[in-house]
Design an enzyme around this catalytic site. Structure first.
Site, PDB file in Angstrom:
ATOM      1  N   GLY A 138     -16.472  54.408 -10.298  1.00 57.57           N
ATOM      2  CA  GLY A 138     -16.308  54.910 -11.669  1.00 57.57           C
ATOM      3  C   GLY A 138     -14.875  55.206 -12.046  1.00 57.57           C
ATOM      4  N   ASP A 205     -26.584  49.141  -4.369  1.00 57.83           N
ATOM      5  CA  ASP A 205     -25.434  49.446  -5.232  1.00 57.83           C
ATOM      6  C   ASP A 205     -24.182  49.683  -4.379  1.00 57.83           C
ATOM      7  OD1 ASP A 205     -24.384  50.497  -8.010  1.00 57.83           O
ATOM      8  OD2 ASP A 205     -23.913  52.088  -6.580  1.00 57.83           O
ATOM      9  N   LYS A 209     -20.614  47.379  -4.141  1.00 61.86           N
ATOM     10  CA  LYS A 209     -19.264  47.946  -4.247  1.00 61.86           C
ATOM     11  C   LYS A 209     -18.476  47.685  -2.957  1.00 61.86           C
ATOM     12  CE  LYS A 209     -20.977  51.517  -7.404  1.00 61.86           C
ATOM     13  NZ  LYS A 209     -21.617  52.844  -7.457  1.00 61.86           N
TER      14      LYS A 209
HETATM   15  N1  HSE Z   1     -26.015  54.314  -9.834  1.00 63.33           N
HETATM   16  C1  HSE Z   1     -24.630  54.397  -9.554  1.00 63.33           C
HETATM   17  C2  HSE Z   1     -24.358  55.667  -8.748  1.00 63.33           C
HETATM   18  C3  HSE Z   1     -23.851  54.396 -10.857  1.00 63.33           C
HETATM   19  O1  HSE Z   1     -25.263  56.498  -8.617  1.00 63.33           O
HETATM   20  O2  HSE Z   1     -23.269  55.820  -8.212  1.00 63.33           O
HETATM   21  C4  HSE Z   1     -22.412  54.046 -10.742  1.00 63.33           C
HETATM   22  O3  HSE Z   1     -22.176  52.799 -10.203  1.00 63.33           O
END
Ligand code: HSE
Length: 435
Positions: A138, A205, A209
């Site tokens: 983020g 997720d 990343k």
């Molecule tokens: N779902 C992701 C998180 C959102 O919880 O980090 C940001 O990539």
């Protein structure tokens, strides 16, 4: 296209949480960006399928379309900001935008981990930028830090807590002593988990990343499906409590490292982290990335990994970079095409310490039997906890073992699981000492 002096025209695709944040913060910080870049940054077209968001954000309907082609087909638009998410339309949009000679800014980690190799090659060919600061962690400027501030370093290791939802769940389980289901329900009620919660809790997720960070650090894209990934569904509050007794917290950790000879490790799994390590105290929805460079030594980046404001900050940073480059354009630096190291290391070769929790028969000689199996695989035991419980059929037995390869440890554990004194499927977690 970039010839109109001092104005950068943007096409925004997507007006959800992040797209809405970008729209709002660009309006409120227009002057700051103008002052720092010397350029007026204006969103001149918006593509969205959510008319309610248009009203809520106060976007003039004259610039809105429900079809992303409207952005690509507008010759005035120099930059397309893709915040639609998903990997189908977003892929088509980014490809079409680069083909049409536009720069692209995206936050789409799933898309880059799947199509990054192809899309960066296309951007380089078209001499356009594909920027992606918001795709990892983020608001933390980890991409710019790795590509610019740490450019002179070989990356020795990179450890990341890069999924806020999982970190929120695990910290709540640890701090409040609640179980996984309750912590997940709370994370969902607060709107943290992705619409498809599996992306978060099954580690995908974080894996997306991690693939992006690995491509920057080591110059190649881990092929889809080959990034060793475990999520947090199997982490119980019992294991969290035993880990704490041993001086550790459990975090979902992305581990990316190389010893320069035997390949690069890229993996995501729940990990025991010593409580004295600063990563153990990263709690709630926060993210943190620890980078060890061969020149700089240890560095730590901390901040909000999700949310409209933090993510908008990263997207606007990329847009500002393009604005600054209007007068002195830079070449696209393709990501993942400059491998300095041998490629991905097989998971079986990776060496770790492990935490093991067994449910065993409560009778003499059990510990000796288990220890002898570990000994026969040349795996040493570093500590054992057997909590005092009321005499009964079975009792928990917690064992920490010294370094072993994944293969050797898995073989030993399989043999232990077959012992008649071992009652349930053993639980095992990796331990990271950051040495
Ligand atoms: N779902 C992701 C998180 C959102 O919880 O980090 C940001 O990539």
């Amino acid at each position: 296209m970039l010839s109109t002096m001092n104005t950068l025209r943007i096409g925004l695709a997507g007006t959800g949480t992040v797209g809405g944040g970008v729209w709002s913060h660009l309006q409120s910080n227009f002057d700051v960006l103008r002052c720092r870049t010397g350029v007026d940054i204006k969103i001149v077209r918006v593509a969205t399928r959510d008319p309610k968001s248009i009203e809520r954000l106060g976007i003039p309907t004259s610039i809105v379309s429900d079809d992303w082609h409207a952005l690509v087909n507008d010759p005035e638009v120099a930059v397309i900001v893709e915040l639609m998410g998903g990997t189908t339309h977003a892929y088509q949009l980014i490809k079409a935008a680069l083909e049409a000679g536009k720069h692209v800014v995206t936050a789409n980690k799933a898309l880059l981990s799947k199509y990054g190799e192809e899309l960066f090659a296309l951007a380089a060919k078209k001499e356009r930028q594909l920027l992606f600061e918001a795709s990892v962690a983020g608001g933390i400027p980890i991409i710019k830090s790795l590509r610019e501030g740490l450019i002179a370093n070989r990356i020795v290791a990179l450890y990341g807590i890069i999924n806020g939802t999982c970190n929120y769940i695990l910290s709540n389980m640890s701090e409040k002593g609640i179980d996984y289901a309750e912590a997940l329900a709370d994370a969902k009620a607060k709107g943290y988990a992705e619409a498809d919660e599996s992306l978060d809790v099954d580690g995908h997720d974080s894996a997306h990343k991690a693939a992006i960070l690995a491509a920057i650090a080591y110059g190649f894209w881990v092929p889809e499906g080959q990034l060793a990934t475990e999520g947090i569904r199997q982490v119980t509050k019992v294991d969290i409590q035993f880990a704490r007794k041993l001086g550790y917290e459990i975090k979902l950790l992305a581990v990316i490292k190389s010893d320069d000879k035997s390949g690069v490790e890229v993996r995501v799994h729940p990990t025991l982290i010593p409580q004295k390590n600063v990563l153990a105290s990263v709690s709630g929805v926060f993210n943190a990335v620890f980078v060890r460079g061969d020149v700089v030594g240890d560095t730590l980046f901390y901040g909000r990994g999700a949310g409209a404001d933090a993510t908008a900050s990263a997207v606007l940073g990329d847009i500002a970079e393009l604005a600054l480059g209007l007068h002195a354009p830079r070449k696209c630096r393709a990501v993942g095409s400059d491998a300095l190291y041998p490629k991905l290391k097989a998971l079986e070769e990776i060496i770790s310490r492990f935490y093991v929790r067994l449910n065993v028969a409560d009778r003499p000689g059990v510990l000796a039997k288990i220890a002898s199996v570990f000994a026969s695989y040349e795996i040493g035991i570093s500590s054992v906890i057997q909590p005092e419980v009321q005499a009964g059929e079975s009792v928990p037995l917690i064992i920490m073992v010294h370094d072993a390869s994944e293969k050797r440890f898995a073989d030993a554990l399989a043999e232990i699981a077959r012992l008649d004194v071992v009652k349930d499927t053993p639980v095992s977690l990796r331990v990271e000492d950051f040495e």
